[in-house]
Design an enzyme around this catalytic site. Structure first.
Site, mmCIF file in Angstrom:
data_model
loop_
_atom_site.group_PDB
_atom_site.id
_atom_site.type_symbol
_atom_site.label_atom_id
_atom_site.label_comp_id
_atom_site.label_asym_id
_atom_site.label_seq_id
_atom_site.Cartn_x
_atom_site.Cartn_y
_atom_site.Cartn_z
ATOM 1 N N HIS A 1 -7.454 -5.618 -0.320
ATOM 2 C CA HIS A 1 -6.233 -4.800 -0.221
ATOM 3 C C HIS A 1 -5.146 -5.482 0.623
ATOM 4 O O HIS A 1 -3.987 -5.526 0.231
ATOM 5 C CB HIS A 1 -6.608 -3.433 0.352
ATOM 6 C CG HIS A 1 -5.483 -2.463 0.349
ATOM 7 N ND1 HIS A 1 -4.740 -2.191 -0.777
ATOM 8 C CD2 HIS A 1 -4.959 -1.688 1.331
ATOM 9 C CE1 HIS A 1 -3.812 -1.297 -0.485
ATOM 10 N NE2 HIS A 1 -3.915 -0.980 0.785
ATOM 11 N N SER B 1 0.829 -1.199 0.000
ATOM 12 C CA SER B 1 0.000 0.000 0.000
ATOM 13 C C SER B 1 0.876 1.266 0.000
ATOM 14 O O SER B 1 1.703 1.419 -0.891
ATOM 15 C CB SER B 1 -0.931 -0.058 1.205
ATOM 16 O OG SER B 1 -1.992 0.801 1.015
ATOM 17 N N ASP C 1 -9.097 -5.686 -4.714
ATOM 18 C CA ASP C 1 -8.706 -4.498 -3.945
ATOM 19 C C ASP C 1 -9.487 -3.262 -4.427
ATOM 20 O O ASP C 1 -9.385 -2.874 -5.581
ATOM 21 C CB ASP C 1 -7.190 -4.279 -4.143
ATOM 22 C CG ASP C 1 -6.619 -3.189 -3.254
ATOM 23 O OD1 ASP C 1 -7.403 -2.457 -2.633
ATOM 24 O OD2 ASP C 1 -5.378 -3.086 -3.183
HETATM 25 C C1 LIG Z 1 -5.756 5.038 4.404
HETATM 26 C C2 LIG Z 1 -5.251 3.932 3.546
HETATM 27 O O1 LIG Z 1 -5.898 2.927 3.362
HETATM 28 N N1 LIG Z 1 -4.096 4.119 2.950
HETATM 29 C C3 LIG Z 1 -3.565 3.110 2.108
HETATM 30 C C4 LIG Z 1 -2.992 3.693 0.882
HETATM 31 C C5 LIG Z 1 -2.592 2.328 2.923
HETATM 32 O O2 LIG Z 1 -1.406 2.521 2.895
HETATM 33 N N2 LIG Z 1 -3.158 1.473 3.739
HETATM 34 C C6 LIG Z 1 -2.454 0.661 4.707
HETATM 35 C C7 LIG Z 1 -2.856 1.006 6.084
HETATM 36 C C8 LIG Z 1 -2.812 -0.773 4.430
HETATM 37 O O3 LIG Z 1 -3.844 -1.003 3.871
HETATM 38 N N3 LIG Z 1 -2.023 -1.711 4.776
HETATM 39 C C9 LIG Z 1 -2.400 -3.065 4.555
HETATM 40 C C10 LIG Z 1 -1.539 -3.664 3.527
HETATM 41 C C11 LIG Z 1 -2.351 -3.808 5.858
HETATM 42 O O4 LIG Z 1 -2.673 -4.987 5.874
HETATM 43 O O5 LIG Z 1 -2.061 -3.171 6.858
#
Ligand SMILES: CC(=O)N[C@@H](C)C(=O)N[C@@H](C)C(=O)N[C@@H](C)C(=O)O
Length: 752
Positions: free
Chosen positions: A748, A625, A716
């Site tokens: 995601h 992400s 996703d």
């Molecule tokens: C607010 C948000 O969803 N931002 C995304 C671009 C992002 O980076 N999200 C992370 C918190 C995320 O989804 N991480 C996943 C891979 C996890 O499992 O923590």
């Protein structure tokens, strides 16, 4: 390879020799050993009839890697105090599997257990009420009343009333009936999904709550009477509100009982809510449709609650979550994510607040909101940095009625805190070690917690105040041996050879314009072998969390522990913007993504190289992400630094993502900073897209040389699969070695 004399020619995966194949097989067996370690998710305690001893129930889960499934179990224990003051946990001989169970919640006395089984198709939702020895009641709630019960982190709310006759809960509002157009004309509301040959209003699209909420449109409030099985929607709540986190207000003799819940209003569109605390929300109170207090609860009262519209309790604050009443019913406590809502950052520093509750139960929208724990802007060294990712137990109270026990994040550690809600005093209850600690439940004035570290599997701990009489605030912790902490001898042996430390990394390039909080050192967790495995330094994997406002904590992670066990050192960088370090450091990042965060990671890598902990030629980088955004930025901006990279659902092009993600507002805020909140539109201008492109990894793609693995979840909604594909194809076009693995059923967070 030639054919073996002893048997038929062995089929090898392409390009693997026998030694490599054996190594892969052994690593895959080890990965299964790590993966099958169970997690302790929740716990509840109940006092025994004597009032001295107690009974504990633990909810544990265990993945089965090959079957791609996760099993949920209940494990029970009898807790007693020994004559030498140590605690004795007597475990039930085996865990009991909760097969097909969506959620279960014991009643406050522990006499009953609610078990909910959500339907997989159009069938009714099943509610079971278990007694100590058998299933006492089973109710089937048809889809015409409601759909699945919510069991997620935002909307879930299941609350037993004080006399354990009614349960308030959140479930999907029934889908509106679809119009049917037939040869005879138009019929409204007469179609069922089994009809065919007609257009049945499928095009009449309704907004959903985004990532992980496919099919979830409208969480609504219901109350079920567990004697009659009658389930009723709570009236008086505006249609535009999605509701969650319901609790019963303290009963008032002779008057109708009230419920307090969190409501999120829709606005122009529903934006994604997973990982997004910046969605405005408020606490509301409403009359429950069922009964007056002190009745036997056997009948639902006919009196309408439509005449009592829900009252908004938190008018003056943009966010209110996790409502909890004090044991005497005089206060309503709640967490607020107002920093996040007001700044537009998707996570930020939380605050804790109190409202005085009218003992006569009269609902008022003008109650004064008192700040208990404010947002901490710039913590002094080693001092309380503010609240982060705090959720509150259903009963977080010690017996004095004003001390709450909650979990939070403090730097790179998960910690347990006590908060006096009257004096606003906050203390760290878990030891000031580098491990991560989480409260599972309270046992009277004692705490049942779980502690782990990158090199230690989760263990149950029992905490008690050293000298309760003298009002001392020093807690002592006992180890509790439990069957759930068991792991293979091999895993134990490998973990015992590892160590970790939390490094403080000074910031490079501090200009006069940065806030004091953003000029302080950030942290990185370094995991390595205790002894040198050979003459050279072990290869290093740099691991980057997403968010960007999230944090890598010092807790046990099966996949990271597996990697350290097979010979990699790890560096988990909590670049500025991570949770747990105060609001100023956190807010220094929006508007500077792709530069400040990238620079912090490079500084952290140099920090370990300079200390002789890593070799510059043996570094890999991985992240998902926003962590994938950093990974792909790093291989573009520092093309000679990384031997290999892996990116999971990476944000590679904000200008592409903004048009397809469930959180386009996020693209604006990370690209522009807080004012991006005001620029956000569903119709980005050429200027917006240009800025987003310039801040994205795709703008550095021409420099990349590093072989890169892409892991993409086809379902996703957050960072749609097209984002990773575009970047991976651009690398292929340039001749950079690329491997893409698509997980067809994953969202995601790739968990399958
Ligand atoms: C607010 C948000 O969803 N931002 C995304 C671009 C992002 O980076 N999200 C992370 C918190 C995320 O989804 N991480 C996943 C891979 C996890 O499992 O923590």
């Amino acid at each position: 390879m030639g054919s073996s004399k002893d048997g038929p020619l062995k089929e090898m995966p392409l390009g693997l020799d026998a030694t490599t194949e054996e190594e892969y097989a052994s690593q895959s067996r080890l990965l299964q050993d790590f993966t099958s370690i169970s997690s302790i998710d929740k716990a509840w305690t109940f006092k025994s009839d004597s009032g001295i001893e107690s009974q504990a129930m633990f909810s544990i889960s265990q993945p089965n890697l090959l079957a791609n499934k996760r099993k949920k179990f209940i494990l029970s224990s009898h807790i007693s105090r020994e004559s030498n003051n140590s605690m004795n946990f007597q475990w039930s001989p085996f865990p009991v599997e909760m097969m097909g169970v969506s959620v279960f919640v014991p009643s406050p006395s522990g006499a009953k257990l609610l078990v909910v089984r959500n339907p997989e198709n159009e069938s009714p939702c099943q509610f079971e009420i278990w007694g100590r020895g058998q299933v006492e009641k089973e109710f089937h709630i048809p889809q015409s009343v409601h759909g699945s019960v919510y069991a997620d982190e935002w909307f879930q709310g299941i609350s037993w009333n004080a006399d354990e006759t009614l349960i308030a809960y959140v479930a999907e509002e029934p889908a509106p009936s679809k119009p049917t157009f037939t040869g005879q004309g138009y019929k409204n509301g007469s179609s069922t999904d089994k009809d065919f040959g007609n257009w049945k209003g499928h095009g009449d699209w309704k907004e959903e709550w985004g990532e992980t909420y496919a099919g979830k449109r409208q969480p609504a409030l219901f109350v079920i009477n567990i004697n009659s099985g009658e389930a009723q929607a709570v009236k008086g709540i505006e249609k535009s509100l999605s509701v969650g986190q319901v609790v019963w207000a303290p009963p008032v003799k002779g008057s109708q009982q009230s419920l307090v819940f969190v409501g999120w209003s829709e606005g122009i569109r529903k934006l994604g809510i997973k990982y997004c605390t910046n969605r405005p929300c408020a606490l509301y109170a409403v009359r429950a449709p069922n009964s007056e207090s002190e009745t036997d609860g056997s009948e639902l009262k006919a009196s309408s609650t439509e005449d009592f519209p829900a009252v908004k309790l938190t008018q003056s604050i943009s966010s209110a979550l996790y409502p909890r009443f004090s044991p005497d019913g005089k206060f309503l406590l709640f967490i607020s994510a107002r920093s996040s809502v007001d700044s537009g950052s998707h996570y930020a520093t939380d605050s804790l607040h109190r409202i005085d509750w009218a003992v006569d139960g009269v609902l008022s929208s003008s109650a004064k909101i008192v700040d208990v724990i404010p947002v901490v802007m710039c913590p002094e060294d080693d001092c309380f940095p503010g609240l982060y990712k705090s959720s509150i137990l259903s009963n977080p109270w010690l017996s004095d009625g004003c001390m709450m026990i909650i979990s939070s994040i403090w730097g790179s550690c998960e910690v347990i805190l006590s908060v006096n809600v009257l004096s606003a005093e906050v203390s760290r209850v878990s030891p000031a070690d580098s491990n991560s600690w989480n409260v599972l439940t309270l046992d009277g004035d004692n705490i049942i917690a779980v502690s782990s570290s990158p090199v230690e599997v989760p263990h149950i701990k029992y905490g008690y105040l050293v000298d309760k009489e003298s009002k001392s605030t020093t807690w002592s912790w006992l180890n509790v041996s439990s069957p759930s902490s068991e792991c293979s001898e091999k895993v134990k042996f490998l973990l015992s050879s590892l160590q970790f430390s939390i490094l403080k990394v000074p910031v490079r390039h501090v200009s006069g314009s940065v806030t004091k909080g953003a000029a302080k050192p950030f942290e990185a967790i370094f995991v390595s072998s205790k002894t040198k495995r050979n003459d050279s330094l072990d290869p290093l994997i740099v691991i980057l969390h997403g968010g960007p406002h999230d944090v890598s904590v010092s807790s046990f992670s099966k996949s990271f522990a597996f990697l350290s066990s097979i010979g990699f050192n790890l560096l988990l960088v909590n670049y500025r913007g991570s949770l747990g370090f105060g609001e100023e450091a956190l807010q220094s990042l929006p508007g500077k993504v792709g530069s400040q965060d990238v620079d912090d990671v490079l500084v952290a890598i140099d920090h370990v190289i300079d200390r002789g902990l890593a070799s510059p030629s043996k570094i890999a980088v991985v992240g998902g992400s926003h962590g994938g955004f950093l990974t792909t930025h790093l291989i573009g901006q520092a093309p000679d630094k990384f031997a290999v990279a892996a990116a999971m659902n990476p944000v590679c092009n904000l200008a592409l993502m903004v048009g397809t993600t469930d959180i386009p507002d996020w693209c604006y805020v990370v690209a522009y900073g807080s004012e991006g909140k005001n620029y956000y539109t569903e119709a980005p201008s050429a200027e917006h897209l240009t800025l987003m492109h310039s801040k994205s990894p795709i703008s550095h793609v021409s420099k990349v040389k590093t072989p890169t693995l892409f892991l993409l979840g086809a379902q996703d909604l957050r960072v749609p699969v097209s984002t990773g594909f575009q970047y991976a194809r651009a690398l292929k076009e340039k001749g950079v070695p690329v491997k893409i693995i698509v997980f067809p059923h994953d969202v995601h967070a790739i968990k399958r």
